[in-house]
Every structure is written in structure tokens, then in C-alpha cells.
Design a protein around this motif. Structure first.
Motif, PDB file in Angstrom:
ATOM      1  N   ALA A   1       0.797  -1.179   0.035  1.00  0.00           N
ATOM      2  CA  ALA A   1       0.035  -0.285  -0.003  1.00  0.00           C
ATOM      3  C   ALA A   1       0.885   1.236  -0.054  1.00  0.00           C
ATOM      4  O   ALA A   1       0.403   2.469  -0.384  1.00  0.00           O
ATOM      5  CB  ALA A   1      -0.871  -0.010   1.076  1.00  0.00           C
ATOM      6  N   PHE A   2       1.991   1.325   0.394  1.00  0.00           N
ATOM      7  CA  PHE A   2       2.996   2.299   0.414  1.00  0.00           C
ATOM      8  C   PHE A   2       3.384   2.995  -0.849  1.00  0.00           C
ATOM      9  O   PHE A   2       3.700   4.101  -1.226  1.00  0.00           O
ATOM     10  CB  PHE A   2       4.270   2.142   0.933  1.00  0.00           C
ATOM     11  CG  PHE A   2       4.523   1.539   2.439  1.00  0.00           C
ATOM     12  CD1 PHE A   2       3.243   1.606   2.979  1.00  0.00           C
ATOM     13  CD2 PHE A   2       5.400   0.858   2.954  1.00  0.00           C
ATOM     14  CE1 PHE A   2       3.209   1.313   4.407  1.00  0.00           C
ATOM     15  CE2 PHE A   2       5.441   0.570   4.272  1.00  0.00           C
ATOM     16  CZ  PHE A   2       4.387   0.677   5.021  1.00  0.00           C
ATOM     17  N   ARG A   3       2.968   2.183  -2.201  1.00  0.00           N
ATOM     18  CA  ARG A   3       3.168   2.723  -3.456  1.00  0.00           C
ATOM     19  C   ARG A   3       2.153   3.742  -3.596  1.00  0.00           C
ATOM     20  O   ARG A   3       2.553   4.747  -4.617  1.00  0.00           O
ATOM     21  CB  ARG A   3       2.905   1.547  -4.308  1.00  0.00           C
ATOM     22  CG  ARG A   3       3.758   0.448  -4.178  1.00  0.00           C
ATOM     23  CD  ARG A   3       3.548  -0.951  -5.233  1.00  0.00           C
ATOM     24  NE  ARG A   3       3.832  -0.613  -6.609  1.00  0.00           N
ATOM     25  CZ  ARG A   3       2.731  -0.428  -7.363  1.00  0.00           C
ATOM     26  NH1 ARG A   3       1.663  -0.173  -6.849  1.00  0.00           N
ATOM     27  NH2 ARG A   3       3.221  -0.202  -8.484  1.00  0.00           N
ATOM     28  N   THR A   4       0.919   3.794  -3.030  1.00  0.00           N
ATOM     29  CA  THR A   4       0.038   4.892  -3.153  1.00  0.00           C
ATOM     30  C   THR A   4       0.231   5.952  -2.529  1.00  0.00           C
ATOM     31  O   THR A   4      -0.588   7.115  -2.595  1.00  0.00           O
ATOM     32  CB  THR A   4      -1.482   4.420  -2.750  1.00  0.00           C
ATOM     33  OG1 THR A   4      -1.268   4.080  -1.611  1.00  0.00           O
ATOM     34  CG2 THR A   4      -1.638   3.065  -3.758  1.00  0.00           C
ATOM     35  N   LYS A   5       1.620   6.209  -1.947  1.00  0.00           N
ATOM     36  CA  LYS A   5       1.737   7.706  -1.458  1.00  0.00           C
ATOM     37  C   LYS A   5       2.031   8.768  -2.467  1.00  0.00           C
ATOM     38  O   LYS A   5       2.038  10.005  -2.124  1.00  0.00           O
ATOM     39  CB  LYS A   5       3.072   7.493  -0.716  1.00  0.00           C
ATOM     40  CG  LYS A   5       2.721   6.860   0.765  1.00  0.00           C
ATOM     41  CD  LYS A   5       3.957   6.836   1.780  1.00  0.00           C
ATOM     42  CE  LYS A   5       3.635   6.469   3.249  1.00  0.00           C
ATOM     43  NZ  LYS A   5       3.041   7.738   3.786  1.00  0.00           N
ATOM     44  N   VAL A   6       2.349   8.209  -3.669  1.00  0.00           N
ATOM     45  CA  VAL A   6       2.282   9.204  -4.892  1.00  0.00           C
ATOM     46  C   VAL A   6       1.344   8.692  -5.990  1.00  0.00           C
ATOM     47  O   VAL A   6       0.804   7.518  -6.052  1.00  0.00           O
ATOM     48  CB  VAL A   6       3.867   9.340  -5.335  1.00  0.00           C
ATOM     49  CG1 VAL A   6       4.747  10.059  -4.373  1.00  0.00           C
ATOM     50  CG2 VAL A   6       4.230   7.875  -5.851  1.00  0.00           C
ATOM     51  N   LYS A   7       1.298   9.763  -7.120  1.00  0.00           N
ATOM     52  CA  LYS A   7       0.240   9.174  -7.936  1.00  0.00           C
ATOM     53  C   LYS A   7       1.124   8.212  -8.799  1.00  0.00           C
ATOM     54  O   LYS A   7       2.197   7.783  -9.140  1.00  0.00           O
ATOM     55  CB  LYS A   7       0.279  10.465  -9.245  1.00  0.00           C
ATOM     56  CG  LYS A   7      -0.759  11.464  -8.517  1.00  0.00           C
ATOM     57  CD  LYS A   7      -0.922  12.554  -9.650  1.00  0.00           C
ATOM     58  CE  LYS A   7      -1.744  13.634  -9.178  1.00  0.00           C
ATOM     59  NZ  LYS A   7      -2.150  14.705 -10.217  1.00  0.00           N
ATOM     60  N   ALA A   8       0.228   7.353  -9.589  1.00  0.00           N
ATOM     61  CA  ALA A   8       0.559   6.120 -10.486  1.00  0.00           C
ATOM     62  C   ALA A   8       1.378   6.914 -11.609  1.00  0.00           C
ATOM     63  O   ALA A   8       0.960   8.146 -11.937  1.00  0.00           O
ATOM     64  CB  ALA A   8      -0.536   5.272 -10.815  1.00  0.00           C
ATOM     65  N   GLY A   9       2.188   6.137 -12.391  1.00  0.00           N
ATOM     66  CA  GLY A   9       2.895   6.850 -13.437  1.00  0.00           C
ATOM     67  C   GLY A   9       2.756   6.128 -14.810  1.00  0.00           C
ATOM     68  O   GLY A   9       2.480   4.962 -14.762  1.00  0.00           O
ATOM     69  N   LEU A  10       2.950   6.827 -15.917  1.00  0.00           N
ATOM     70  CA  LEU A  10       3.138   6.091 -17.150  1.00  0.00           C
ATOM     71  C   LEU A  10       4.466   5.291 -17.125  1.00  0.00           C
ATOM     72  O   LEU A  10       4.481   4.123 -17.758  1.00  0.00           O
ATOM     73  CB  LEU A  10       3.126   7.181 -18.214  1.00  0.00           C
ATOM     74  CG  LEU A  10       3.378   6.714 -19.557  1.00  0.00           C
ATOM     75  CD1 LEU A  10       2.113   5.783 -19.945  1.00  0.00           C
ATOM     76  CD2 LEU A  10       3.462   7.967 -20.740  1.00  0.00           C
ATOM     77  N   CYS A  11       5.541   5.800 -16.745  1.00  0.00           N
ATOM     78  CA  CYS A  11       6.665   5.179 -16.545  1.00  0.00           C
ATOM     79  C   CYS A  11       7.219   4.959 -15.003  1.00  0.00           C
ATOM     80  O   CYS A  11       6.738   6.084 -14.396  1.00  0.00           O
ATOM     81  CB  CYS A  11       7.675   5.589 -17.322  1.00  0.00           C
ATOM     82  SG  CYS A  11       8.286   7.297 -17.022  1.00  0.00           S
TER      83      CYS A  11
END
Length: 461
Positions: free
Chosen positions: A381-391
Motif C-alpha cells: 500500500a506504500f506505493r500509493t503515497k504518490v500518483k501512479a505513473g506512465l513510467c
């Protein structure tokens, strides 16, 4: 061993300098013979030196960026590939500079012929450099220290580079700290510490450091989080600050401005390719052109990601979410091409423009897949601390089939070390990734994706 490491660095420096100087010499010849007479105004010798120096700096910058000078570190074909991208990028930019100086587009054939000569030289240089490196510097002799997990996975990774690593012996931590320390003192060039508890790892790390022995270790989640910490000197005791927010307000503002500007520019440039792709998909099976799917971005917010459809219309008729596999029969012939070229990702420029995604960030996952991963790895869940990215960091330094736990560590490395420069660097490196076939591989049938074994490794820390 220390003398050998110094010799490696000196060798790489000399070989890289020779390559760059010769390419600068090619450019110097083309400049004096063809392009200098086309430039408006008088150009003295200092100006000639300056333009050649600018070209040299461009080559050096791109070579450093793409790893074109990493002889012995990358495989021979990777060095050639990196140098090719670096050279073409440098030649394109210097052509633009000369055209600006001339106030018109100068003839391109000369720079194209120079590029051909450059590539021929690079191919020869890679063969010579790697041949000499292999002759003078043998693979490092390593000792692998592991825990309860089977070492097959990590042995396979190191076995893929027999020119660089030679694991001569594997020992389990249960054999005892003293026994392992005695073995470490034998004739090894380094030690690999893998899947052992943090307590045992710290003891062995301090021992190796005290004996000036090289150590390779695979970081755990807490290692990645502290790596990006801010060093503070308020008291007379060293202190690190791990912030509760991933990006500051100023960083988010700058990142958003870059996203808006770049997405608009790329939409304009890519519009012809997007139109052709849409027509081909429609003509193939009359199905929908775009594929929309619910994904998760910053703050666990759901949105519909857009892609050009690369699979059959009934690819997930059973309603089950699953990753694409190698030679997946659900992928259409057109889909194979647009996936290989990453054209299927272009509609996500609209997601970026809308603010649902960013150019750089962790790739957005489906809610059901996130839920599956979090059962064994809550830190996902820590990945969602920033916006998802294209790369993202995991896409540049990993593969499509890199295990989720390793992808998480790569994504957290990006989050904890964020800077505008890192974003720009990853955007440039993405061009190399797009052209690398391995980055689009599907997962193999026997590959771990549910994190059961990798969660066990995490828990031991």
C-alpha cells in the motif's frame, strides 16, 4: 583486491575516453569539412574548439545516463545498445545546434554518415573493450550466505552473469556465525548476504566491513525507507528523518506542471500514430479501440486507465484478473506489435492531462490485485503515497515479470529519493527501456507473483 578494483576503474576510464575522443574526432572532421562553411558569420578557432567540446560533453552526458561506459558491468550487447542510443541522441542534438547557428536546417546526410561511422566504431570498440576486460579481470569469487529459503532464485540471477560473478560456495546461517566468519576469511572477493534476519545480517555486515571485504546484500523494506531519510544535525547524535509525506507541496506543483506541458506536447506529436493504431485495431476485429480498466492511484483513489486494446474482446470473460503471460494467446497480432513498441500506453497521456496519473511513478495496479498482494505484503500500500505513473523506477530497472516484492522495493526507492532531476532522468531512460524486449515479457508459468515465498523473506527481517 583493492589494487585490482583500482585497475578496473582506470581501464574503464581509459577505454571510455578513447571512444569519446575518437567520436569527437569524427565530428571535428565533419564540422570543418562540411558544416562550418554553412554557419553564418566568422568562426574562429576558439569557436571550433567550443562546438567540438559541446559535442564531447553531450556524448559524455548520454553515455553516463544510459550506461554506455559501463564495461564489465553490463553485458556486451547492452553496452553497444546504450552507446548507440547515446550517440544518436548526441548527434541529433548537435545537428539541432548547428541548424540554429545557421538559421536553417542544414543538410542531414553528413550527420547521418557520421552516425554510421560512429556505430561501426562502437561495435569494434565494444568487442575490443570487453575482450580486454575479460582477459585482465576475471569474475569475482563470491560466498553466498542464505537462510531457510531455497537459494535457487538468487543463484539463477547471479548465474546469468558468469563473466562478472562466480559463486563458489553457499552456506546457510544455521551453520553458525563463527563457522561462516572463518569461511569468509578464505580467498573470496566478496560475500552475498541473502534472506537472513536483520540481526544476523548486521553482525556479518560489520564483520565484513571490519575485514575490508566487499558485501552484496538485497535490501529489505525498512532499508529502502531509511535510504531516503534526511540527515539532521540538531543534537550531537546522528539522526535521520523519515518524512510522513512522500513529496512536498513544492515538488508536487513542479511535477504537475511538467506533466501538463509534456502530455500536451506528446499528444500533439503522437496523434498520427494514435490515429493509425486506432484504425488498425478497429479494422482487425471491429471491437472497441480503447480498453478501460479500474486502477488505483495516489491515496487509493480509483480511476479508469486507458490503453489501446491489445487483447481479444473476450480476454477476461470469466471475470478473473490476471497478468499477461509469455506467449499469451489472448493477445492479438496487432496487440503484440503495439505492446512491444509500447504504443498501447499512449492513451494514458489523457490520464496524465486529467491529473489521474503522472509521467513518472509506480505503475497503477488493479484493486483486486493490490488486495491479493497486501494479504502477504501489507507494505504494498506504500506505493500509493504518490500518483501512479506512465513510467517508473521499477519499469526502468526491472522487467515486466520482476516479482512484486522487488517491484515494491524499486518503487519505494523512487518515492524515498524523489527529485525533479530523478523524474527527468527516468523519463530519458524510459526511451532505452521501450526498446528493450525483456521489459515487455509476460510472467512465466512457475513465477512467484502472490508473494508467499517473498513475504517469508520479508518477515525474517
Amino acid at each position: 583486491m583493492k589494487h585490482k578494483d583500482v585497475a578496473r576503474r582506470v581501464f574503464i576510464l581509459i577505454m571510455s575516453t578513447i571512444s569519446l575522443l575518437l567520436q569527437a574526432g569524427f565530428f571535428g572532421f565533419v564540422w570543418f569539412k562540411y558544416y562550418k562553411p554553412m554557419v553564418n558569420g566568422i568562426f574562429w578557432i576558439k569557436g571550433d574548439i567550443l562546438i567540438i567540446a559541446i559535442y564531447f560533453v553531450l556524448l559524455f552526458f548520454f553515455s553516463r545516463m544510459y550506461g554506455g561506459m559501463r564495461i564489465g558491468y553490463l553485458k556486451a550487447w547492452e553496452v553497444f545498445f546504450s552507446q548507440t542510443i547515446s550517440t544518436l541522441g548526441g548527434n541529433l542534438l548537435i545537428y539541432a545546434v548547428i541548424s540554429l547557428m545557421s538559421a536553417k536546417l542544414v543538410p542531414a546526410p553528413y550527420i547521418l554518415l557520421m552516425s554510421v561511422a560512429d556505430l561501426a566504431w562502437i561495435a569494434l570498440w565494444v568487442v575490443i573493450a570487453n575482450g580486454l576486460y575479460a582477459k585482465f579481470f576475471s569474475a569475482r569469487k563470491l560466498l553466498l550466505v542464505t537462510g531457510k529459503r531455497s537459494p535457487e532464485d538468487i543463484l539463477g540471477k547471479f548465474a546469468s552473469r558468469p563473466d562478472k560473478y562466480n559463486i563458489q560456495k553457499t552456506m546457510r546461517m544455521e551453520e553458525g556465525y563463527d563457522v561462516i566468519c572463518q569461511e569468509i576469511l578464505q580467498a573470496y572477493d566478496g560475500v552475498i548476504l541473502w534472506d537472513i534476519s536483520a540481526k544476523d545480517r548486521n553482525k556479518l555486515l560489520k564483520f565484513c566491513y571490519g575485514q575490508s571485504i566487499r558485501v552484496y546484500l538485497m535490501p529489505k523494506i525498512h532499508d529502502v525507507l531509511t535510504k531516503g531519510a534526511e540527515e539532521m544535525h540538531i543534537f550531537d547524535t546522528p539522526m535521520y528523518l523519515v518524512r510522513e509525506t512522500a513529496l512536498t507541496f513544492e515538488e508536487r506543483m513542479i511535477k504537475r506542471c511538467i506533466d501538463i506541458i509534456c502530455s500536451i506536447l506528446l499528444l500533439v506529436i503522437a496523434s498520427p500514430f494514435m490515429l493509425i493504431t486506432a484504425l488498425l485495431i478497429k479494422l482487425y476485429d471491429k471491437g472497441p479501440v480503447l480498453y478501460k480498466q479500474v486502477r488505483v492511484t495516489r491515496g487509493n483513489k480509483e480511476f479508469k486507465i486507458m490503453k489501446f486494446r491489445s487483447m481479444r474482446v473476450d480476454a477476461e470473460k470469466d471475470g478473473k484478473a490476471r497478468l499477461a503471460s509469455k506467449n499469451d494467446s489472448r493477445i492479438t497480432p496487432i496487440g503484440k506489435f503495439i505492446r512491444a513498441c509500447r504504443i498501447d500506453e499512449l492513451p494514458q497521456l489523457l490520464n496524465i492531462l486529467k491529473g489521474e496519473m503522472s509521467f513518472v511513478g509506480p505503475r497503477p495496479e488493479r484493486p483486486e490485485i493490490i488486495k491479493q498482494y497486501e494479504e502477504n505484503m501489507p507494505e504494498f500500500a506504500f506505493r500509493t503515497k504518490v500518483k501512479a505513473g506512465l513510467c517508473g523506477y521499477a519499469q526502468v530497472y526491472g522487467k515486466y515479470n520482476t516479482t512484486p516484492y522487488d517491484k515494491l522495493k524499486l518503487d519505494l526507492t523512487y518515492i524515498e529519493n524523489y527529485s525533479v532531476w530523478l523524474d527527468l532522468k527516468l523519463m530519458l531512460l524510459t526511451f532505452k527501456t521501450v526498446l528493450t524486449p525483456e521489459s515487455t515479457e509476460g510472467v512465466s508459468e512457475n513465477q512467484t507473483t502472490a508473494l508467499v515465498e517473498e513475504a517469508e523473506e520479508k518477515e525474517q527481517g
